[in-house]
Design a protein around this motif. Structure first.
Motif, PDB file in Angstrom:
ATOM      1  N   GLU A  92       9.704  -5.059  -4.219  1.00 37.78           N
ATOM      2  CA  GLU A  92       8.953  -5.695  -5.295  1.00 37.78           C
ATOM      3  C   GLU A  92       8.223  -6.951  -4.826  1.00 37.78           C
ATOM      4  O   GLU A  92       7.084  -7.225  -5.235  1.00 37.78           O
ATOM      5  N   ASN A  93       8.863  -7.728  -3.950  1.00 37.42           N
ATOM      6  CA  ASN A  93       8.282  -8.979  -3.477  1.00 37.42           C
ATOM      7  C   ASN A  93       7.529  -8.829  -2.154  1.00 37.42           C
ATOM      8  O   ASN A  93       7.185  -9.823  -1.519  1.00 37.42           O
ATOM      9  N   LYS A  94       7.311  -7.562  -1.771  1.00 39.09           N
ATOM     10  CA  LYS A  94       6.498  -7.239  -0.591  1.00 39.09           C
ATOM     11  C   LYS A  94       6.979  -7.964   0.674  1.00 39.09           C
ATOM     12  O   LYS A  94       6.180  -8.465   1.479  1.00 39.09           O
ATOM     13  N   MET A  95       8.292  -8.025   0.830  1.00 36.27           N
ATOM     14  CA  MET A  95       8.826  -8.646   2.044  1.00 36.27           C
ATOM     15  C   MET A  95       8.480  -7.838   3.293  1.00 36.27           C
ATOM     16  O   MET A  95       8.553  -8.362   4.412  1.00 36.27           O
ATOM     17  N   PHE A  96       8.103  -6.565   3.095  1.00 31.06           N
ATOM     18  CA  PHE A  96       7.695  -5.742   4.240  1.00 31.06           C
ATOM     19  C   PHE A  96       6.424  -6.298   4.877  1.00 31.06           C
ATOM     20  O   PHE A  96       6.064  -5.909   5.987  1.00 31.06           O
ATOM     21  N   GLY A  97       5.717  -7.212   4.181  1.00 26.41           N
ATOM     22  CA  GLY A  97       4.535  -7.843   4.739  1.00 26.41           C
ATOM     23  C   GLY A  97       4.829  -9.106   5.513  1.00 26.41           C
ATOM     24  O   GLY A  97       3.913  -9.699   6.098  1.00 26.41           O
ATOM     25  N   TYR A  98       6.091  -9.544   5.533  1.00 26.72           N
ATOM     26  CA  TYR A  98       6.444 -10.743   6.294  1.00 26.72           C
ATOM     27  C   TYR A  98       6.144 -10.521   7.776  1.00 26.72           C
ATOM     28  O   TYR A  98       6.398  -9.422   8.312  1.00 26.72           O
ATOM     29  N   PRO A  99       5.655 -11.525   8.475  1.00 24.10           N
ATOM     30  CA  PRO A  99       5.331 -11.339   9.898  1.00 24.10           C
ATOM     31  C   PRO A  99       6.561 -11.080  10.761  1.00 24.10           C
ATOM     32  O   PRO A  99       6.457 -10.402  11.792  1.00 24.10           O
ATOM     33  N   ASP A 100       7.700 -11.619  10.364  1.00 24.29           N
ATOM     34  CA  ASP A 100       8.923 -11.429  11.158  1.00 24.29           C
ATOM     35  C   ASP A 100       9.769 -10.333  10.535  1.00 24.29           C
ATOM     36  O   ASP A 100      10.250 -10.456   9.414  1.00 24.29           O
TER      37      ASP A 100
END
Length: 423
Positions: A92-100
């Motif tokens: 939901e919070n699109k953590m898959f887009g985090y660089p790490d």
């Protein structure tokens, strides 16, 4: 009417809560060392979240969830486990887009399952867990396991063992499923009704049955490891090599399947081997759960994690005779002998606390003897005595409780003097 704590729950009183605080502090220290950050999710979620991820043939979903309709006629469930809410938040919070990547998270808080109360098992229990989402590297599996082992090491447990298995990928599990159906079908009538219904829906769940666990069919059931394809077998070997590289010993158990449907590839449990711990020896369990993020609408995000019960951790410590040392000693207890002295003592009490000194006083208008007994029970290092003379002369009497010596100190210097003495 006499009200009592609900069945399957407990009050954690001050005599015990400090132990929980100590465990929670250790959790934060270890997670910080491994670079896992805390996430806090709601206590209730949409029921379908658990049905889709945990599995509609598991005991948790079919028998143990606390489910209710809210005022909007939506089906909600008190969380029975922590992974599904964390993955939901990740998507939901699109953590898959985090660089790490992977995103390394930990959680702790109450979970709810309607099950029979046993030693260390409650209907409301406190669970700690970690999740590493976004990497399919088998080294992350080994890291998650090492974090769990480190946690038990930090609290002093020695009688623990790691049990390991591989559940393989989808292709491996399909082949194993066919073998299980062929194995159980001829004598399925000998097993419980749950096992009979699981045969068609999810025969792997039969191996996790609590009713028929001693049935001969369980011991002779086809092992999943015999049906691992090359990719799954290679992955499992890599996990074992990484564990060996960091000196973590393990036992292999081909019947270890875990109680949740989302697991694949690595599955593990850490068990207590302490005498007298009880028939149910599992302290924590976890594994890899590739595919859960996709199941709830997210992009491919392989994950691995585990969860442990704080109640069972404390029970294991008790079984091994391990304990924490409580730092319950009070720095200063203020004794007052009349009303004006009480007012002065109350103001001084706040000054002591503002200076970082742990202090308390009497609020029951007891005589000096009763107040001194309280100071002894609190194991106070020093006692400040204030009477009429002290109020009139701007001083206090300070008694060292270790050697019994007493001295008169002015109001203006009492804080600095006490800080020096306590230091």
């Amino acid at each position: 009417m006499n009200f009592k704590v609900p069945r399957g729950t407990q009050d954690i009183l001050p005599a015990e809560s400090w132990k929980w605080q100590r465990v929670e502090a250790i959790i934060r220290e270890v997670c910080d060392m491994y670079r896992y950050k805390e996430i806090r999710t709601p206590i209730f979620e949409q029921t379908e979240l658990f049905q889709r991820t945990v599995g509609d043939t598991t005991d948790i979903v079919t028998k143990e969830m606390y489910t209710f309709k809210d005022r909007g006629d939506r089906s909600m469930t008190l969380r029975p486990e922590g992974t599904a809410p964390v993955v939901r938040s990740y998507v939901e919070n699109k953590m898959f887009g985090y660089p790490d990547q992977p995103v390394k998270l930990y959680y702790q808080g109450p979970m709810f399952r309607y099950e029979r109360q046993q030693a260390g098992r409650y209907r409301q229990f406190v669970q700690f867990g970690v999740e590493a989402i976004g990497s399919a590297d088998p080294a992350i599996d080994a890291e998650v396991i090492s974090l769990a082992m480190e946690m038990y090491k930090r609290v002093g447990l020695k009688d623990v063992k790691l049990v390991l298995n591989s559940l393989g990928d989808k292709e491996s599990r399909t082949a194993h499923r066919e073998a299980l159906v062929a194995h159980f079908t001829p004598k399925i009538d000998e097993l419980c009704s749950d096992c009979q219904s699981r045969l068609a829906k999810n025969p792997l769940r039969i191996l996790d049955c609590k009713v028929d666990r001693e049935h001969p069919l369980m011991a002779t059931a086809p092992s999943l490891t015999d049906y691992l394809n090359e990719e799954s077998a290679t992955y499992f070997e890599q996990v074992k090599r990484y564990l060996g590289a960091i000196g973590i010993e393990y036992e292999l158990d081909p019947n270890l399947v875990r109680g949740l449907d989302y697991y694949n590839h690595t599955a593990f449990e850490i068990m207590s081997t302490a005498d007298g711990f009880g028939a149910i020896t599992t302290l924590c369990g976890g594994g890899r759960y590739n595919g859960v993020a996709e199941e709830i609408g997210g992009p491919p995000s392989p994950g691995v994690g585990y969860a442990m019960s704080i109640e069972r951790l404390l029970l294991a410590m008790e079984a091994e005779g391990k304990s924490f040392t409580e730092d319950a000693q009070l720095d200063v207890y203020v004794v007052t002998l009349e009303k004006a002295a009480h007012e002065k003592g109350f103001a001084l009490l706040q000054q002591l606390r503002n200076a970082g000194i742990r202090a308390d006083m009497d609020y029951l208008d007891r005589k000096m003897k009763g107040q001194m007994k309280s100071a002894d029970r609190f194991n106070a290092k020093a006692v400040i005595v204030i009477g009429e003379d002290e109020v009139n002369n701007g001083v206090v009497q300070v008694k060292n409780m270790a050697d019994g010596t007493q001295e008169k100190i002015t109001d203006a210097t009492v804080i600095d003097t006490l800080l020096e003495k306590l230091r």
